[in-house]
Design an enzyme around this catalytic site. Structure first.
Site, PDB file in Angstrom:
ATOM      1  N   LYS A  13      42.949  28.790  36.365  1.00 16.24           N
ATOM      2  CA  LYS A  13      44.268  29.275  35.918  1.00 16.24           C
ATOM      3  C   LYS A  13      45.084  29.888  37.052  1.00 16.24           C
ATOM      4  O   LYS A  13      46.256  29.587  37.223  1.00 16.24           O
ATOM      5  CB  LYS A  13      44.054  30.385  34.879  1.00 16.24           C
ATOM      6  N   ARG A  88      46.250  37.544  25.961  1.00 17.38           N
ATOM      7  CA  ARG A  88      44.840  37.209  25.784  1.00 17.38           C
ATOM      8  C   ARG A  88      44.352  37.513  24.376  1.00 17.38           C
ATOM      9  O   ARG A  88      43.190  37.249  24.060  1.00 17.38           O
ATOM     10  CB  ARG A  88      44.019  38.042  26.767  1.00 17.38           C
ATOM     11  N   ARG A 127      28.549  29.438  41.456  1.00 18.80           N
ATOM     12  CA  ARG A 127      29.464  30.145  42.349  1.00 18.80           C
ATOM     13  C   ARG A 127      28.990  31.584  42.570  1.00 18.80           C
ATOM     14  O   ARG A 127      29.004  32.107  43.672  1.00 18.80           O
ATOM     15  CB  ARG A 127      30.870  30.151  41.734  1.00 18.80           C
ATOM     16  N   ARG A 136      23.233  41.906  42.028  1.00 17.89           N
ATOM     17  CA  ARG A 136      22.179  41.282  41.218  1.00 17.89           C
ATOM     18  C   ARG A 136      22.769  40.123  40.436  1.00 17.89           C
ATOM     19  O   ARG A 136      23.617  40.300  39.571  1.00 17.89           O
ATOM     20  CB  ARG A 136      21.575  42.319  40.258  1.00 17.89           C
ATOM     21  N   ARG A 147      32.532  37.451  29.554  1.00 17.16           N
ATOM     22  CA  ARG A 147      33.946  37.086  29.673  1.00 17.16           C
ATOM     23  C   ARG A 147      34.244  35.800  28.901  1.00 17.16           C
ATOM     24  O   ARG A 147      35.287  35.689  28.258  1.00 17.16           O
ATOM     25  CB  ARG A 147      34.319  36.911  31.160  1.00 17.16           C
TER      26      ARG A 147
HETATM   27  P1  AMP Z   1      41.420  37.983  35.115  1.00 20.43           P
HETATM   28  O1  AMP Z   1      41.488  38.083  36.591  1.00 20.43           O
HETATM   29  O2  AMP Z   1      42.672  37.422  34.504  1.00 20.43           O
HETATM   30  O3  AMP Z   1      40.209  37.250  34.627  1.00 20.43           O
HETATM   31  O4  AMP Z   1      41.314  39.479  34.555  1.00 20.43           O
HETATM   32  C1  AMP Z   1      40.285  40.345  34.980  1.00 20.43           C
HETATM   33  C2  AMP Z   1      40.039  41.421  33.925  1.00 20.43           C
HETATM   34  O5  AMP Z   1      41.232  42.193  33.728  1.00 20.43           O
HETATM   35  C3  AMP Z   1      39.688  40.899  32.546  1.00 20.43           C
HETATM   36  O6  AMP Z   1      38.305  40.594  32.411  1.00 20.43           O
HETATM   37  C4  AMP Z   1      40.100  42.083  31.670  1.00 20.43           C
HETATM   38  O7  AMP Z   1      39.169  43.132  31.759  1.00 20.43           O
HETATM   39  C5  AMP Z   1      41.383  42.538  32.357  1.00 20.43           C
HETATM   40  N1  AMP Z   1      42.566  41.843  31.817  1.00 20.43           N
HETATM   41  C6  AMP Z   1      43.398  40.984  32.486  1.00 20.43           C
HETATM   42  N2  AMP Z   1      44.387  40.548  31.698  1.00 20.43           N
HETATM   43  C7  AMP Z   1      44.185  41.125  30.482  1.00 20.43           C
HETATM   44  C8  AMP Z   1      44.861  41.065  29.248  1.00 20.43           C
HETATM   45  N3  AMP Z   1      45.954  40.300  29.066  1.00 20.43           N
HETATM   46  N4  AMP Z   1      44.361  41.803  28.217  1.00 20.43           N
HETATM   47  C9  AMP Z   1      43.287  42.584  28.381  1.00 20.43           C
HETATM   48  N5  AMP Z   1      42.589  42.679  29.507  1.00 20.43           N
HETATM   49  C10 AMP Z   1      43.027  41.960  30.575  1.00 20.43           C
END
Ligand code: AMP
Length: 190
Positions: A13, A88, A127, A136, A147
């Site tokens: 993305k 999200r 990765r 770890r 996630r």
């Molecule tokens: P990302 O780099 O987009 O995967 O985001 C990293 C982390 O930031 C996610 O695992 C969430 O903890 C938090 N995060 C990013 N965007 C959102 C969102 N729209 N809503 C809630 N948490 C978010």
């Protein structure tokens, strides 16, 4: 042009959102990047979200919606923007609609990167093993699995939400970077 990117972690993305934003002169708004900066600068907000992010859970809806609300009002977003990692949850999607309506704005497209989940898990595990030698590996894989689970439960319903509104455009996220980019440009009609 105002675009949302949907897709699980590891689907590419961020890479694709960056390419589209550069090609079309749009602002690239990544809530993940913005939140990581807050964590790195040890701001109040950063301290609040640090542990949540480390677990791979989502931070509260109102918090990210406020961040995006402030950002879309800045001058660099006047030509449009690409949202990467937001919304999200259904509640965030509703708040985004409300926010855009108040500003007389609409979304042009929601690009969904379709992936094969099993292949994605293997890719992510590979990765992680390669790049995080001092962490770890089991922990990291566990967090990434969380996630993915969070994505399935909370974010996947957004596909239907945007499909109903005629905005959803699906592309094959498993193809190479340039091919995915070509497909995205094609569905954007550019
Ligand atoms: P990302 O780099 O987009 O995967 O985001 C990293 C982390 O930031 C996610 O695992 C969430 O903890 C938090 N995060 C990013 N965007 C959102 C969102 N729209 N809503 C809630 N948490 C978010």
């Amino acid at each position: 042009m105002r675009i949302v990117f949907l897709g699980p972690p590891g689907a590419g993305k961020g890479t694709q959102a960056m390419k589209i934003s550069v090609a079309h002169g749009l602002a690239h708004l990544s809530t993940g990047d913005i939140l990581r900066e807050e964590v790195d600068s040890e701001s109040d907000l950063g301290c609040r979200v640090k542990d949540i992010m480390a677990r791979g859970d989502l931070v509260p809806d109102d918090l990210v919606t406020n961040i995006i609300g402030t950002r879309v009002a800045t001058p660099d977003c006047a030509r449009g923007f690409v949202l990467d990692g937001f919304p999200r949850t259904l509640s965030q999607a509703e708040m985004l609609d409300e926010m855009l309506m108040q500003k007389d704005m609409t979304l042009d497209a929601v690009i969904e990167l379709n992936v094969n989940e099993e292949e994605l898990s293997n890719r992510i595990a590979g990765r992680t093993a390669e790049t995080q030698g001092d962490v770890r590996v089991d922990d990291s894989v566990e967090i990434l699995r969380n996630r993915l689970a969070v994505y399935r439960e909370q974010t996947l319903p957004l596909s239907g939400y945007y499909e109903t509104r005629g905005l959803l455009r699906s592309v094959d996220g498993m193809a190479g970077i340039d091919e995915v980019n070509r497909q995205i440009e094609a569905v954007l009609g550019s």
